[in-house]
Motif scaffolding. Structure first.
Motif, PDB file in Angstrom:
ATOM      1  N   LEU A 164      -6.560   3.285  -2.583  1.00  0.00           N
ATOM      2  CA  LEU A 164      -6.873   2.411  -3.719  1.00  0.00           C
ATOM      3  C   LEU A 164      -6.237   2.898  -5.016  1.00  0.00           C
ATOM      4  O   LEU A 164      -6.357   2.231  -6.042  1.00  0.00           O
ATOM      5  N   PHE A 165      -5.557   4.056  -4.968  1.00  0.00           N
ATOM      6  CA  PHE A 165      -5.106   4.732  -6.185  1.00  0.00           C
ATOM      7  C   PHE A 165      -3.585   4.722  -6.259  1.00  0.00           C
ATOM      8  O   PHE A 165      -2.911   5.130  -5.311  1.00  0.00           O
ATOM      9  N   ASP A 166      -3.045   4.244  -7.376  1.00  0.00           N
ATOM     10  CA  ASP A 166      -1.594   4.251  -7.598  1.00  0.00           C
ATOM     11  C   ASP A 166      -1.187   5.660  -8.014  1.00  0.00           C
ATOM     12  O   ASP A 166      -1.522   6.127  -9.109  1.00  0.00           O
ATOM     13  N   ILE A 216       0.833  -1.207   0.000  1.00  0.00           N
ATOM     14  CA  ILE A 216       0.000   0.000   0.000  1.00  0.00           C
ATOM     15  C   ILE A 216       0.866   1.255   0.000  1.00  0.00           C
ATOM     16  O   ILE A 216       0.625   2.199  -0.759  1.00  0.00           O
ATOM     17  N   LYS A 217       1.890   1.261   0.825  1.00  0.00           N
ATOM     18  CA  LYS A 217       2.752   2.443   0.918  1.00  0.00           C
ATOM     19  C   LYS A 217       3.455   2.724  -0.406  1.00  0.00           C
ATOM     20  O   LYS A 217       3.517   3.882  -0.856  1.00  0.00           O
ATOM     21  N   GLN A 218       3.962   1.697  -1.059  1.00  0.00           N
ATOM     22  CA  GLN A 218       4.688   1.890  -2.317  1.00  0.00           C
ATOM     23  C   GLN A 218       3.775   2.397  -3.433  1.00  0.00           C
ATOM     24  O   GLN A 218       4.181   3.220  -4.247  1.00  0.00           O
ATOM     25  N   LYS A 219       2.553   1.900  -3.473  1.00  0.00           N
ATOM     26  CA  LYS A 219       1.646   2.280  -4.561  1.00  0.00           C
ATOM     27  C   LYS A 219       0.917   3.591  -4.298  1.00  0.00           C
ATOM     28  O   LYS A 219       0.752   4.410  -5.200  1.00  0.00           O
ATOM     29  N   HIS A 226       9.350   9.505  -0.625  1.00  0.00           N
ATOM     30  CA  HIS A 226       8.799   8.569   0.363  1.00  0.00           C
ATOM     31  C   HIS A 226       9.443   8.836   1.717  1.00  0.00           C
ATOM     32  O   HIS A 226      10.660   8.860   1.851  1.00  0.00           O
ATOM     33  N   SER A 227       8.587   9.028   2.701  1.00  0.00           N
ATOM     34  CA  SER A 227       9.036   9.401   4.036  1.00  0.00           C
ATOM     35  C   SER A 227       9.584   8.214   4.809  1.00  0.00           C
ATOM     36  O   SER A 227       9.093   7.089   4.684  1.00  0.00           O
ATOM     37  N   PRO A 239      -0.891   2.686   5.951  1.00  0.00           N
ATOM     38  CA  PRO A 239      -2.201   2.096   6.212  1.00  0.00           C
ATOM     39  C   PRO A 239      -2.798   2.586   7.522  1.00  0.00           C
ATOM     40  O   PRO A 239      -2.150   2.547   8.567  1.00  0.00           O
ATOM     41  N   ASP A 240      -4.034   3.061   7.445  1.00  0.00           N
ATOM     42  CA  ASP A 240      -4.702   3.592   8.620  1.00  0.00           C
ATOM     43  C   ASP A 240      -6.198   3.618   8.353  1.00  0.00           C
ATOM     44  O   ASP A 240      -6.636   3.739   7.198  1.00  0.00           O
ATOM     45  N   ALA A 241      -6.975   3.544   9.430  1.00  0.00           N
ATOM     46  CA  ALA A 241      -8.433   3.615   9.308  1.00  0.00           C
ATOM     47  C   ALA A 241      -8.893   4.986   8.816  1.00  0.00           C
ATOM     48  O   ALA A 241     -10.055   5.166   8.435  1.00  0.00           O
ATOM     49  N   TYR A 242      -8.012   5.947   8.847  1.00  0.00           N
ATOM     50  CA  TYR A 242      -8.227   7.311   8.346  1.00  0.00           C
ATOM     51  C   TYR A 242      -8.686   7.320   6.885  1.00  0.00           C
ATOM     52  O   TYR A 242      -9.567   8.085   6.493  1.00  0.00           O
ATOM     53  N   PHE A 243      -8.117   6.453   6.058  1.00  0.00           N
ATOM     54  CA  PHE A 243      -8.343   6.503   4.613  1.00  0.00           C
ATOM     55  C   PHE A 243      -9.611   5.740   4.204  1.00  0.00           C
ATOM     56  O   PHE A 243     -10.222   5.034   4.999  1.00  0.00           O
ATOM     57  N   SER A 244      -9.994   5.877   2.940  1.00  0.00           N
ATOM     58  CA  SER A 244     -11.323   5.459   2.503  1.00  0.00           C
ATOM     59  C   SER A 244     -11.506   3.959   2.322  1.00  0.00           C
ATOM     60  O   SER A 244     -12.620   3.446   2.489  1.00  0.00           O
ATOM     61  N   ALA A 245     -10.469   3.232   1.926  1.00  0.00           N
ATOM     62  CA  ALA A 245     -10.638   1.846   1.479  1.00  0.00           C
ATOM     63  C   ALA A 245     -11.361   0.967   2.485  1.00  0.00           C
ATOM     64  O   ALA A 245     -12.329   0.270   2.143  1.00  0.00           O
ATOM     65  N   THR A 246     -10.908   0.989   3.751  1.00  0.00           N
ATOM     66  CA  THR A 246     -11.549   0.112   4.733  1.00  0.00           C
ATOM     67  C   THR A 246     -12.948   0.612   5.100  1.00  0.00           C
ATOM     68  O   THR A 246     -13.784  -0.184   5.550  1.00  0.00           O
ATOM     69  N   LYS A 247     -13.205   1.885   4.923  1.00  0.00           N
ATOM     70  CA  LYS A 247     -14.556   2.421   5.158  1.00  0.00           C
ATOM     71  C   LYS A 247     -15.520   1.895   4.092  1.00  0.00           C
ATOM     72  O   LYS A 247     -16.656   1.510   4.389  1.00  0.00           O
TER      73      LYS A 247
END
Length: 500
Positions: free
Chosen positions: A191-193, A124-127, A280-281, A132-140
Motif C-alpha cells: 500500500l506504500f509508494d 503495484i510493482k512500480q509503486k 527493479h528486478s 503481488p502475492d498473498a504474502y503481503f499485508s494489503a489483501t490480509k
C-alpha cells in the motif's frame, strides 16, 4: 544514572525474544518464549495478537531481571519484527478484532489471481517494488474488513487501527499513545509508494482500505515515543524499528551498495543494499526500503524463501524425526549424501524466483534404501538450494558479482549447512561472532537515534568474524546437484491449483 544497555525486542514468527546489548554489541542477557501457531485451514496461518504482546512483554521483563536492569539503565528500545503479518484492533479498547493473519498465510491467493487478471499487478510493482502475492499485508487487511462482521463499518468510522507487528508493540508499550510504523515495514504492505514515501491513494482505493486505519510512517532510526511508566516502571525512548530482514542487513553493517547478507530463520532472506537507487528486478526479486540511520532513504533487493528453519521445525514437531532442531547437523553428517532424495519445502508456496503460491511440499527420489537421515539431510540442503536460486538472480539484476556474503540467524550455527551453502554457491560464506544480527540491527537503529552510538562507523567497529566457509565442491558435482534441485522444484509447482 548511566544508561548501560539498549533493548532489542525481536518479535518473530514462532517466538518472541528480548536481548540487552551493551555499547560493544555484546549480549548481556537474553530471554525467549515460543507461542502458539494457529492453522484454521490448510494454507492458513494465524497468531493471537494478545499472545504476541504478552510473550514479548514477559521476555522483556525476564531479560531485564536476569541482570537487575531497570528502566533507568536503558538508553532506548529498538523493535524488529516478522513483517507482513497483519493486525486490526479497536482504537479505544485495544482488543484485536481478529487473529493476526501471518505473512505465511495463503488465504488470499484467489484475490491475488484476480488482481493479476485485472492487470493491476504492474501498478503495484512500480509503486511498491513488490510482486503481488498473498504474502503481503494489503489483501490480509481487506480479508478482515470483508469477513469479520461489523469491522469495515467501524473502520470507516475511525474506530479501528491497523498495524504490522512493530506498530502493535509500540501501541501497547505506549498504552495507545503512539500509532506509528517505519519505512521498512510500511514498504511490505503493498500500500506504500516507496518512491514518494507515502500511503498511495490509488492502492487504498483499489483494495477498499480506509486511510484512517493506517499508522504514521517514520524513519527506522527515530524516537517514536516513550514507554508508559506503568509498563516497565519508567519512560524509555522507543527509538528504532525495522522489519526483521532489514534489521539484519543493518546489524551486519551492510551499509554500502553491493553488500549483502542472508538470514536463516523461520524463512530465509537474502538482501543486498543498493544504496539510494531502487533497482527493479527482472527475475522475481523484490525492491524494498532498507533500514538506515539517517533521514535519507536507502533501498535493497530482496529474495524470500518462505520455509527454511520452519522445515527443520517440521521434522521435529510434525514428523518426529528430531528431538531438537540442533540434532539436524549430526543427522546430516551421519550419511555421505541424500541418496538422490530432494525435499522441496513449499508448504506455503514458493517465493523468488519462482513466485508460485500454489506450489506445495514435495519429496522426490525415494528408493528402498532411504532412511530418516537422508530425509533430514535433504531437508537441510533444501535451504541452501533455495538461497542459491536467489543469489543467482540477484547477481543478474544488480550486475554485481560477489564472491562472499554474510550469514546470520539460528540455522547459520549449523556448520554442515554453512559448508554446503558455500559449496553450492561457490561463494565464501562469512559468519560473525554474533549471529543475532536481527536484534543487533534493531538495537543499533535505536541506539544511534538517542546518541548511545555516534553513527554507523561507530557500530561497524563491533562487527567481528567468527568463521569463514570456503567452497570445496567440484564444479561437475555442484552442477549435477543444482540440476536435480531444479527438476525437483518443477514437480512441486502449481500442485494446489484447482483444475479448470
Amino acid at each position: 544514572m548511566k544508561k548501560k544497555y539498549v533493548i532489542a525486542l525481536d518479535q518473530g514468527t514462532t517466538s518472541s525474544r528480548c536481548i540487552l546489548f551493551d555499547k560493544r554489541g555484546h549480549i548481556c542477557s537474553v530471554a525467549q518464549k515460543e507461542f502458539e501457531q494457529i492453522y484454521p485451514k490448510p494454507g492458513w496461518v494465524e497468531h493471537n495478537p494478545m499472545h504476541i504482546w504478552a510473550s514479548q512483554f514477559s521476555v522483556m521483563a525476564e531479560a531485564m531481571g536476569q541482570i537487575g536492569a531497570t528502566a533507568a539503565n536503558i538508553a532506548a528500545i529498538g523493535i524488529t519484527n516478522q513483517r507482513e503479518t497483519t493486525i486490526l484492533w479497536d482504537k479505544e479498547t485495544g482488543e484485536p478484532v481478529y487473529n493476526a493473519i501471518v505473512w505465511q498465510c495463503r488465504r488470499t491467493s484467489d484475490r491475488i489471481d484476480a488482481l493479476n487478471r485485472e492487470g493491476f499487478g504492474e501498478t503495484i510493482k512500480q509503486k511498491t517494488g513488490l510482486i503481488p502475492d498473498a504474502y503481503f499485508s494489503a489483501t490480509k487487511i481487506k480479508w478482515i474488513l470483508d469477513h469479520v462482521e461489523g469491522v469495515r463499518e467501524r473502520a470507516e468510522r475511525g474506530e479501528i487501527l491497523f498495524g504490522t507487528v512493530d506498530t502493535w508493540l509500540i501501541w501497547n508499550l505506549t498504552k495507545g499513545q503512539v500509532h506509528v510504523t517505519d519505512y521498512t515495514n510500511a514498504s511490505r504492505t503493498m500500500l506504500f509508494d516507496i518512491h514518494k514515501l507515502c500511503w498511495d491513494e490509488e492502492l487504498l482505493n483499489y483494495f477498499d482500505i480506509p486511510r484512517c486505519i493506517l499508522p504514521q510512517v517514520r524513519p527506522s532510526s527515530s524516537v517514536y515515543g516513550t514507554t508508559a511508566a506503568e509498563v516497565l516502571g519508567g519512560s524509555i525512548p522507543i527509538a528504532g524499528a525495522a522489519g526483521d530482514q532489514q534489521a539484519a542487513l543493518f546489524g551486519q553493517c551492510c551499509f554500502e551498495a553491493g553488500e549483502m547478507k542472508n538470514t536463516y530463520g523461520t524463512g530465509c532472506f537474502l538482501l543486498m543494499n543498493t544504496g539510494k537507487e531502487a533497482i527493479h528486478s527482472k527475475h522475481g526479486l523484490i525492491t524494498t526500503i532498507a533500514a538506515s540511520a539517517g533521514q535519507q532513504v536507502e533501498y535493497a533487493l530482496e529474495g524470500s524463501v518462505f520455509v527454511a528453519g520452519a522445515a527443520i521445525q517440521w521434522l521435529r514437531d510434525e514428523m518426529d524425526m528430531l528431538d531438537t532442531a540442533a540434532e539436524s547437523e549430526k543427522a546430516c553428517l551421519a550419511v555421505p549424501d541424500t541418496q538422490g532424495v530432494y525435499v522441496v519445502p513449499a508448504f506455503t508456496g514458493l517465493g523468488a524466483p519462482w513466485w508460485d503460491q500454489y506450489a506445495r511440499g514435495t519429496i522426490v527420489g525415494l528408493t528402498r534404501g532411504v532412511k530418516k537421515e537422508h530425509l533430514i539431510r535433504a531437508t537441510v540442503e533444501s535451504i541452501a538450494y533455495q538461497v542459491s536460486d536467489l543469489a543467482s538472480v540477484m547477481e543478474r539484476d544488480s550486475g554485481i558479482v560477489s564472491r562472499h556474503f554474510k550469514v546470520d540467524g539460528g540455522a547459520s550455527a549449523n556448520n554442515f549447512l554453512m559448508q554446503f551453502q558455500a559449496d553450492i554457491l561457490n561463494m565464501q560464506v562469512e559468519r560473525p561472532i554474533c549471529i543475532e544480527t536481527t536484534s543487533l540491527g534493531a538495537a543499533y537503529l535505536a541506539g544511534i537515534a538517542v546518541g548511545y552510538w555516534k553513527d554507523c562507523e561507530d557500530v561497524k567497529k563491533n562487527w567481528k568474524l567468527a568463521r569463514t566457509f570456503l567452497p570445496e565442491m567440484e564444479e561437475e558435482r555442484r552442477a549435477k546437484l543444482r540440476r536435480g534441485w531444479k527438476k525437483a522444484v518443477g514437480h512441486s509447482l502449481a500442485w494446489a491449483k484447482e483444475e479448470d
